[in-house]
Design an enzyme around this catalytic site. Structure first.
Site, PDB file in Angstrom:
ATOM      1  N   ARG A  61       2.249 -55.303  95.672  1.00  0.00           N
ATOM      2  CA  ARG A  61       1.596 -54.503  94.633  1.00  0.00           C
ATOM      3  C   ARG A  61       2.151 -53.089  94.704  1.00  0.00           C
ATOM      4  O   ARG A  61       2.217 -52.504  95.784  1.00  0.00           O
ATOM      5  CB  ARG A  61       0.086 -54.492  94.864  1.00  0.00           C
ATOM      6  CG  ARG A  61      -0.688 -53.828  93.752  1.00  0.00           C
ATOM      7  CD  ARG A  61      -2.154 -53.649  94.116  1.00  0.00           C
ATOM      8  NE  ARG A  61      -2.370 -52.429  94.859  1.00  0.00           N
ATOM      9  CZ  ARG A  61      -3.547 -51.816  94.987  1.00  0.00           C
ATOM     10  NH1 ARG A  61      -4.632 -52.340  94.427  1.00  0.00           N
ATOM     11  NH2 ARG A  61      -3.671 -50.696  95.683  1.00  0.00           N
TER      12      ARG A  61
ATOM     13  N   GLU B 234      -3.412 -56.129  86.898  1.00  0.00           N
ATOM     14  CA  GLU B 234      -4.795 -56.345  87.354  1.00  0.00           C
ATOM     15  C   GLU B 234      -5.772 -55.350  86.731  1.00  0.00           C
ATOM     16  O   GLU B 234      -5.434 -54.180  86.553  1.00  0.00           O
ATOM     17  CB  GLU B 234      -4.805 -56.192  88.882  1.00  0.00           C
ATOM     18  CG  GLU B 234      -6.175 -56.277  89.507  1.00  0.00           C
ATOM     19  CD  GLU B 234      -6.116 -56.016  91.016  1.00  0.00           C
ATOM     20  OE1 GLU B 234      -5.032 -56.128  91.616  1.00  0.00           O
ATOM     21  OE2 GLU B 234      -7.167 -55.682  91.586  1.00  0.00           O
TER      22      GLU B 234
ATOM     23  N   TRP C 199     -13.763 -45.750  87.962  1.00  0.00           N
ATOM     24  CA  TRP C 199     -12.850 -45.542  89.098  1.00  0.00           C
ATOM     25  C   TRP C 199     -12.092 -46.778  89.442  1.00  0.00           C
ATOM     26  O   TRP C 199     -11.888 -47.725  89.215  1.00  0.00           O
ATOM     27  CB  TRP C 199     -13.590 -45.087  90.360  1.00  0.00           C
ATOM     28  CG  TRP C 199     -12.618 -44.831  91.468  1.00  0.00           C
ATOM     29  CD1 TRP C 199     -11.763 -43.773  91.602  1.00  0.00           C
ATOM     30  CD2 TRP C 199     -12.361 -45.677  92.607  1.00  0.00           C
ATOM     31  NE1 TRP C 199     -10.994 -43.895  92.730  1.00  0.00           N
ATOM     32  CE2 TRP C 199     -11.339 -45.067  93.363  1.00  0.00           C
ATOM     33  CE3 TRP C 199     -12.886 -46.913  93.038  1.00  0.00           C
ATOM     34  CZ2 TRP C 199     -10.827 -45.628  94.531  1.00  0.00           C
ATOM     35  CZ3 TRP C 199     -12.398 -47.465  94.197  1.00  0.00           C
ATOM     36  CH2 TRP C 199     -11.376 -46.831  94.947  1.00  0.00           C
TER      37      TRP C 199
ATOM     38  N   ASP D  70      -2.109 -52.712  89.699  1.00  0.00           N
ATOM     39  CA  ASP D  70      -3.554 -52.622  89.468  1.00  0.00           C
ATOM     40  C   ASP D  70      -3.853 -51.401  88.596  1.00  0.00           C
ATOM     41  O   ASP D  70      -3.644 -50.264  89.035  1.00  0.00           O
ATOM     42  CB  ASP D  70      -4.261 -52.497  90.836  1.00  0.00           C
ATOM     43  CG  ASP D  70      -5.764 -52.692  90.760  1.00  0.00           C
ATOM     44  OD1 ASP D  70      -6.312 -52.687  89.642  1.00  0.00           O
ATOM     45  OD2 ASP D  70      -6.383 -52.841  91.837  1.00  0.00           O
TER      46      ASP D  70
ATOM     47  N   TYR E 137      -6.287 -43.365  92.236  1.00  0.00           N
ATOM     48  CA  TYR E 137      -6.585 -44.614  92.924  1.00  0.00           C
ATOM     49  C   TYR E 137      -5.296 -45.254  93.476  1.00  0.00           C
ATOM     50  O   TYR E 137      -4.271 -45.296  92.802  1.00  0.00           O
ATOM     51  CB  TYR E 137      -7.245 -45.640  91.967  1.00  0.00           C
ATOM     52  CG  TYR E 137      -7.204 -47.005  92.596  1.00  0.00           C
ATOM     53  CD1 TYR E 137      -8.119 -47.347  93.591  1.00  0.00           C
ATOM     54  CD2 TYR E 137      -6.184 -47.918  92.296  1.00  0.00           C
ATOM     55  CE1 TYR E 137      -8.040 -48.556  94.244  1.00  0.00           C
ATOM     56  CE2 TYR E 137      -6.101 -49.133  92.950  1.00  0.00           C
ATOM     57  CZ  TYR E 137      -7.030 -49.456  93.919  1.00  0.00           C
ATOM     58  OH  TYR E 137      -6.938 -50.634  94.586  1.00  0.00           O
TER      59      TYR E 137
ATOM     60  N   GLU F  95     -12.280 -58.562  90.748  1.00  0.00           N
ATOM     61  CA  GLU F  95     -12.698 -58.311  92.132  1.00  0.00           C
ATOM     62  C   GLU F  95     -14.164 -57.884  92.193  1.00  0.00           C
ATOM     63  O   GLU F  95     -14.786 -57.981  93.250  1.00  0.00           O
ATOM     64  CB  GLU F  95     -11.791 -57.287  92.801  1.00  0.00           C
ATOM     65  CG  GLU F  95     -11.848 -55.909  92.207  1.00  0.00           C
ATOM     66  CD  GLU F  95     -10.771 -54.994  92.747  1.00  0.00           C
ATOM     67  OE1 GLU F  95      -9.670 -55.469  93.049  1.00  0.00           O
ATOM     68  OE2 GLU F  95     -11.048 -53.791  92.869  1.00  0.00           O
TER      69      GLU F  95
ATOM     70  N   GLU G 237      -4.734 -61.298  98.259  1.00  0.00           N
ATOM     71  CA  GLU G 237      -4.463 -59.902  98.611  1.00  0.00           C
ATOM     72  C   GLU G 237      -4.632 -59.728 100.123  1.00  0.00           C
ATOM     73  O   GLU G 237      -5.566 -60.269 100.719  1.00  0.00           O
ATOM     74  CB  GLU G 237      -5.431 -58.974  97.870  1.00  0.00           C
ATOM     75  CG  GLU G 237      -5.180 -57.491  98.128  1.00  0.00           C
ATOM     76  CD  GLU G 237      -6.150 -56.586  97.358  1.00  0.00           C
ATOM     77  OE1 GLU G 237      -7.224 -57.069  96.955  1.00  0.00           O
ATOM     78  OE2 GLU G 237      -5.818 -55.404  97.168  1.00  0.00           O
TER      79      GLU G 237
ATOM     80  N   ARG H 218      -9.999 -62.802  90.309  1.00  0.00           N
ATOM     81  CA  ARG H 218      -9.938 -62.097  91.590  1.00  0.00           C
ATOM     82  C   ARG H 218     -11.209 -62.220  92.415  1.00  0.00           C
ATOM     83  O   ARG H 218     -11.363 -61.569  93.435  1.00  0.00           O
ATOM     84  CB  ARG H 218      -9.661 -60.611  91.328  1.00  0.00           C
ATOM     85  CG  ARG H 218      -8.405 -60.348  90.527  1.00  0.00           C
ATOM     86  CD  ARG H 218      -7.296 -59.814  91.351  1.00  0.00           C
ATOM     87  NE  ARG H 218      -7.656 -58.667  92.136  1.00  0.00           N
ATOM     88  CZ  ARG H 218      -7.381 -58.531  93.435  1.00  0.00           C
ATOM     89  NH1 ARG H 218      -6.762 -59.490  94.086  1.00  0.00           N
ATOM     90  NH2 ARG H 218      -7.714 -57.433  94.076  1.00  0.00           N
TER      91      ARG H 218
ATOM     92  N   HIS I 221      -6.852 -50.758  87.618  1.00  0.00           N
ATOM     93  CA  HIS I 221      -8.168 -50.370  88.146  1.00  0.00           C
ATOM     94  C   HIS I 221      -9.150 -49.929  87.065  1.00  0.00           C
ATOM     95  O   HIS I 221      -9.771 -48.858  87.155  1.00  0.00           O
ATOM     96  CB  HIS I 221      -8.010 -49.313  89.244  1.00  0.00           C
ATOM     97  CG  HIS I 221      -8.908 -49.540  90.426  1.00  0.00           C
ATOM     98  ND1 HIS I 221     -10.067 -48.839  90.618  1.00  0.00           N
ATOM     99  CD2 HIS I 221      -8.833 -50.419  91.444  1.00  0.00           C
ATOM    100  CE1 HIS I 221     -10.659 -49.261  91.730  1.00  0.00           C
ATOM    101  NE2 HIS I 221      -9.930 -50.235  92.248  1.00  0.00           N
TER     102      HIS I 221
END
Ligand code: EZ4
Ligand code: CO
Length: 401
Positions: free
Chosen positions: A147, A235, A401, A209, A159, A261, A338, A282, A211
């Site tokens: 990643r 992601e 975030w 990602d 992030y 996630e 991951e 995820r 995020h």
């Protein structure tokens, strides 16, 4: 066999982890991860106050019944706190069952579907050349999937990227504040992947990602521009509370999409799966109700060509990782895992049979989950309250975030 005792252990070997230990009258014990980053004590209290009294005297072999008891019996369904607590019990019971039958948990889940679980590591750069160096150093360690995140010039504290010592810290607040500017990020990300592919070629999987920071149309724009760099996935392009958002992204790009996630139930992604709006889910053992529920989710996803890519950041304990690997080695549509970093102190507190070699993770052959907690060592690392950062956009608005 009966459950004789259950206890909640909070330890902080570099970061906070919550662990449930279930003991039986036959001397076998099992452990489960209950860590919810930034809200740890909510799950610890949920377990200690409300779940532990329900466990004592039960037969640990009845995993499905215990799951249903804790889920339906609470009346209040779902949510990360509840589902992390249920997950911890579920993991511990699978651990006990494996030990009682003297076999690794993956054997109880149908045996191996593959020889190892493909995993991805994190390359995180302050600049593009720095990111490229990090990718190359992971390649040298054997990683086949990486990643890539990189600081966007003009955005303070992002992030997934390295930050300076005091970056984002506000003396008046107990948490860190990050900055965000979507336009700068959208301009920069395709350039990052163009330069990384130029430097390293196409023999390694690259992931990224976002995020949760984009809107669906922004995600479509980005996905389209990343297509030539052949990402394994993009992601969390947008937050997924509104599952239909992903229809719009899908209309605009063939870059594979991963999300989830923060999911804690199949109900968080049933539409994403049924409409084939994503490629990877995820959801993970600790935040989605344990091995029992994650298996159901994966089984539901299988005919829709959706595979799993379980969350495995460093804030999920080595106990979670063990459970994820028994799930990953046995579940046919488990695509990738991951692999976040754990400190040496964390590895010492949680001795484990799982291992990394040549880009793959292996659950090991120890009975049960093959992981334990050294309680004496754990007691030396006291809990310390900590928060995830908060994101603010250029105009001061709170962002995702
Ligand atoms: O932000 O685990 O893909 N990994 C991630 C993680 C999450 C943290 C939250 O606790 O997005 O870094
Ligand atoms: Co993520």
């Amino acid at each position: 066999m009966k459950i004789s005792r259950a206890s909640v252990i909070v330890t902080s070997p570099g970061r906070n982890f919550v662990t449930l230990k279930i003991e039986t009258d036959e001397g076998i014990h099992g452990i489960g991860d209950a860590t919810l980053n930034g809200r740890e004590l909510a799950v610890a209290a949920y377990l200690a106050e409300h779940v532990v009294p329900m466990l004592e005297g039960r037969d640990p072999a009845d995993i499905e019944d215990t799951w249903q008891l804790l889920y339906k019996g609470a009346y209040w369904r779902r949510g990360p706190v509840t589902m992390a607590a249920i997950a911890a019990v579920d993991m511990a019971l699978w651990d006990i069952k494996g030990k009682a039958l003297d076999t690794p948990v993956y054997n109880l889940l149908g045996g191996r579907s593959r020889t190892g679980v493909l995993c991805y590591g994190h390359a995180s750069g302050r600049t593009i050349p720095d990111a490229i160096e990090k990718v190359q150093s992971l390649q040298e360690k054997g990683y086949r999937a990486i990643r890539v995140q990189c600081v966007v010039p003009g955005i303070d504290n992002m992030y997934g990227t390295p930050r300076g010592e005091t970056a984002g810290q506000r003396p008046d607040l107990p948490f860190v504040e990050d900055g965000w500017a979507t336009e700068k990020y959208l301009r920069f990300a395709p350039q990052l992947f163009a330069e990384v592919r130029d430097a390293i070629g196409y023999d390694v999987h690259l992931l990224h990602d976002a995020h949760h920071r984009l809107t669906p149309i922004e995600a479509g724009w980005l996905g389209k521009r990343l297509e030539d760099f052949q990402l394994f996935w993009l992601e969390d392009a947008v937050p997924a509370e509104l599952q239909e958002s992903f229809r719009l992204i899908r209309q605009h790009t063939t870059t594979p999409l991963a999300v989830g996630e923060v999911f804690n139930s199949l109900m968080d992604c049933h539409q994403l799966i049924r409409e084939q709006l994503i490629d990877y889910v995820r959801a993970t053992v600790v935040h989605a109700g344990g091995i029992t529920h994650l298996r159901k989710l994966a089984n539901f996803a299988e005919p829709y060509h959706v595979r799993t890519g379980c969350h495995g950041a460093g804030d999920l304990s080595p106990v979670s990782m063990a459970a994820a690997l028994h799930f990953g080695i046995s579940t046919h549509n488990a695509a990738i895992q991951e692999y976040g970093h754990h400190s040496e102190e964390t590895h010492a507190v949680f001795p484990h049979a799982w291992s990394f070699s040549d880009g793959y993770l292996h659950p090991g052959e120890a009975p049960g989950l093959g992981v334990d907690i050294d309680e004496e060592l754990a007691s030396r690392y006291e809990y310390s309250r900590s928060y995830l950062p908060v994101s603010r956009k250029v105009d001061g608005t709170v962002g995702s975030w």
